[in-house]
Design an enzyme around this catalytic site. Structure first.
Site, PDB file in Angstrom:
ATOM      1  N   HIS A 274       0.811  -1.222   0.000  1.00  0.00           N
ATOM      2  CA  HIS A 274       0.000   0.000   0.000  1.00  0.00           C
ATOM      3  C   HIS A 274       0.843   1.270   0.000  1.00  0.00           C
ATOM      4  CE1 HIS A 274      -3.543   2.418   1.579  1.00  0.00           C
ATOM      5  NE2 HIS A 274      -3.985   1.807   0.512  1.00  0.00           N
ATOM      6  N   LYS A 276       3.068   4.346  -1.072  1.00  0.00           N
ATOM      7  CA  LYS A 276       3.073   5.203  -2.260  1.00  0.00           C
ATOM      8  C   LYS A 276       4.266   6.157  -2.129  1.00  0.00           C
ATOM      9  CE  LYS A 276      -1.872   4.643  -2.542  1.00  0.00           C
ATOM     10  NZ  LYS A 276      -1.861   3.569  -1.518  1.00  0.00           N
ATOM     11  N   HIS A 505      -8.852  10.969  -0.134  1.00  0.00           N
ATOM     12  CA  HIS A 505      -8.122   9.716  -0.198  1.00  0.00           C
ATOM     13  C   HIS A 505      -6.830   9.862   0.618  1.00  0.00           C
ATOM     14  CE1 HIS A 505      -5.736   6.410  -2.117  1.00  0.00           C
ATOM     15  NE2 HIS A 505      -6.888   5.804  -1.969  1.00  0.00           N
ATOM     16  N   LYS A 507      -4.685  10.396   4.052  1.00  0.00           N
ATOM     17  CA  LYS A 507      -4.815   9.884   5.417  1.00  0.00           C
ATOM     18  C   LYS A 507      -3.945  10.739   6.314  1.00  0.00           C
ATOM     19  CE  LYS A 507      -5.453   6.159   2.639  1.00  0.00           C
ATOM     20  NZ  LYS A 507      -5.529   6.369   1.181  1.00  0.00           N
TER      21      LYS A 507
END
Length: 619
Positions: A274, A276, A505, A507
């Site tokens: 996950h 990025k 999107h 966090k």
């Protein structure tokens, strides 16, 4: 058990069986044509076939019927590769919508752009017997074309040329925290924000090679984001794909011989890659970007996203010792340790390259998650215990500390357990409430935890409409087990950044003063609210188990010679001289109203249309 909201009633089952799920299909009107996109999906995905509620105009017909549907972008792990299918053709609203679909349990593992770190067992795919009226002529597979948007192929509008003009003077280089540009909001709110084309432009360096760590990839689109002069420079894609989805990713890259792959090892069930991150090597030096966006167009269009962009790191003088170029935050060695955790030969050259650069100007701390079960000192290397260690060592207690709120904001939610004591209000809240090496005691009951997650109404009235909910994969199966969690929820409101209608999107997690004007710390990360992302203690707290790869950066005031960060009241247009921290949404957050419900992505919403006149009928 059922719950009412202004968008109708949703019913939840009390079954605990996650494995035998047969999702229903929307009720079809035999007099209306059925739309069945020809998408290259494997039998283990759950797809949504939308019905057409009113006659299509010729233009719409051309957009949705006469085009060949390209293959889907790669969308992450085996459990989460149903990609964009659910939202290719949203259902149009009628004044008398068709009856609400009676639903059994459905998968949480399908959607447009899914960035989840949940640890639920994916269900088997439904087997459909198509009626004759449902069958469309088989279309020839097409390669290397942009995937359809959540709204159909005509949704995206090309941005004007000045959309990509970034003035470096308007960027705040103190914190180096930037939001993505959003299409369709006033220009003021994009002044000082970045698009991927800006990040990869010559403005930031003369690119020689790059690495893209991510979860979802649309390779043809990604290649287009590099400027023409850098478009054939070597790129490594670090991914978590396996089996069929890995084969599809490799197939996407066939026309691009400059692209190579590095497969992240995922040895623990339900983990995902996950993280990025971009590593950019220039003629002038080296740069790191840690961000929240997938490498697909939807993530860079009308969503609230964020990133940390490093300074340009110069090359160290020849013969410098291996320890040279370290920052006060230990960022260099932490980044190298994170990369070494992949145990990937493909990254060895990049590890050596980073060692040759001076990262001493870095003022943030790296917080990563890597899959594994850790004991002893290794427990504090990853996940929320890594955050706890940094907060313990590099922050100090504040006056009336228990009144400083803990705030978490995210786009996906995992299973938290039967009540708050199982994880959220126990080990996770203990981490988030750590400030210095103060008294060792249980979390004060006075410390409020506020969770920001979009409501159904937030999604319905967003720029994207209901399809924005495809990137908010909170499932009915998970929600039904933790209704206690919903009392923590606050809606998404971001007038301060002009992004109230751009669904998050991003966090973020932070500790904020009682009057919401000061921050004790701030974290931007890929990690959603889940044990898979943050880790969970095991074996009487002597071991932590982490399922996924995640990455974020932590801002601590001490690294900026400050006691707290003041919250910036005027985030846009951005100013290079501002000392306030640009929190991306409004403070204080607004608690859900009595009518609000958290967005749950795999149940229908047919009571009111969204901003594009669509209703939401997943299947």
């Amino acid at each position: 058990m059922s719950q009412d909201s202004q968008h109708g009633k949703w019913t939840i089952s009390d079954s605990e069986d996650e494995d035998n799920i047969i999702p229903p299909t929307p009720q079809k009107d035999s007099n209306k044509p059925s739309i069945k996109p020809d998408l290259e999906r494997k039998p283990d995905t759950v797809t949504t076939f939308f019905k057409q509620e009113r006659k299509l105009s010729p233009k719409r017909n051309e957009d949705t019927h006469s085009v060949k549907e390209p293959s889907a972008p790669s969308m992450g792990s085996e459990a989460r590769k149903a990609a964009h299918v659910n939202q290719t053709l949203p259902v149009k609203y009628e004044s008398h919508p068709s009856p609400s679909v009676k639903r059994k349990r459905e998968t949480e593992e399908a959607g447009w752009n899914l960035s989840s770190s949940d640890d639920e067992t994916p269900p088997p795919a439904p087997k459909k017997e198509p009626k004759k009226s449902d069958v469309s002529p088989k279309k020839k597979k097409t390669e290397d074309k942009r995937p359809p948007s959540p709204h159909g192929t005509s949704y995206y509008k090309e941005e004007p040329a000045d959309f990509f003009e970034t003035n470096l003077l308007s960027m705040n280089d103190m914190y180096r925290f930037y939001l993505n540009k959003v299409t369709g909001i006033p220009k003021k709110f994009n002044t000082g924000a970045l698009h991927i084309k800006d990040i990869l432009s010559p403005m930031f360096g003369t690119l020689k090679e790059s690495v893209q760590f991510n979860y979802c990839f649309d390779i043809p689109w990604m290649v287009e984001q590099y400027p023409p002069e850098f478009r054939d420079k070597p790129v490594i894609l670090v991914h978590g794909e396996k089996r069929e989805s890995k084969a599809r990713l490799i197939e996407q890259a066939k026309p691009y011989p400059h692209i190579r792959f590095c497969q992240a090892k995922l040895d623990i069930a339900f983990g995902t890659h996950h993280t990025k991150m971009m590593l950019l090597w220039y003629e002038e030096g080296f740069r790191v970007i840690i961000l929240t966006s997938n490498l697909i167009r939807a993530d860079w269009y009308q969503k609230t996203q964020g990133m940390w962009m490093s300074p340009l790191y110069p090359r160290l003088p020849e013969g410098s010792p291996g320890t040279a170029g370290e920052s006060p935050t230990n960022f260099k060695s932490d980044l190298l340790e994170y990369l070494e955790a992949y145990r990937a030969p493909e990254l060895a050259e990049w590890i050596d390259r980073i060692k040759q650069h001076d990262l001493s100007e870095t003022r943030v701390y790296l917080i990563g998650s890597t899959p594994g079960r850790y004991q002893g000192p290794a427990m504090e290397k990853w996940g929320h215990l890594r955050l706890r260690k940094l907060l313990s060592e590099h922050t100090k207690p504040v006056l009336n500390e228990e009144r400083w709120h803990v705030l978490g904001q995210f786009s996906s939610i995992g299973s938290m357990g039967l009540d708050k004591t199982k994880w959220l209000a126990a080990e996770f809240q203990r981490t988030l409430t750590t400030l210095g090496k103060a008294r060792k005691s249980l979390t004060s009951p006075e410390t409020q935890m506020l969770l920001v997650y979009p409501s159904v109404e937030n999604v319905r009235t967003s720029l994207e409409g209901y399809p924005a909910g495809g990137s908010l994969p909170y499932s009915i199966q998970t929600a039904q087990k933790q209704l206690w969690l919903h009392s923590y929820f606050h809606g998404w409101h971001a007038d301060v950044t002009g992004r109230s209608n751009a669904m998050p999107h991003i966090k973020t997690y932070m500790r904020v003063s009682p009057d919401y004007t000061q921050l004790a710390w701030f974290l931007v990360t890929s990690a959603n609210l889940s044990k898979a992302a943050w880790g969970a203690l095991e074996k009487n707290n002597t071991q932590i188990m982490v399922r996924s790869y995640e990455l974020g950066v932590l801002y601590l005031p001490s690294a900026f010679n400050m006691s707290t960060f003041p919250v910036e009241k005027n985030v846009f247009p951005a100013s290079s001289s501002s000392k306030g921290f640009p929190v991306p949404f409004d403070l204080p957050p607004q608690h859900y109203s009595s009518k609000d419900q958290p967005w749950i992505w795999n149940i229908p919403y047919t009571q009111a249309p969204d901003t594009h006149g669509n209703i939401w009928v997943p299947s």
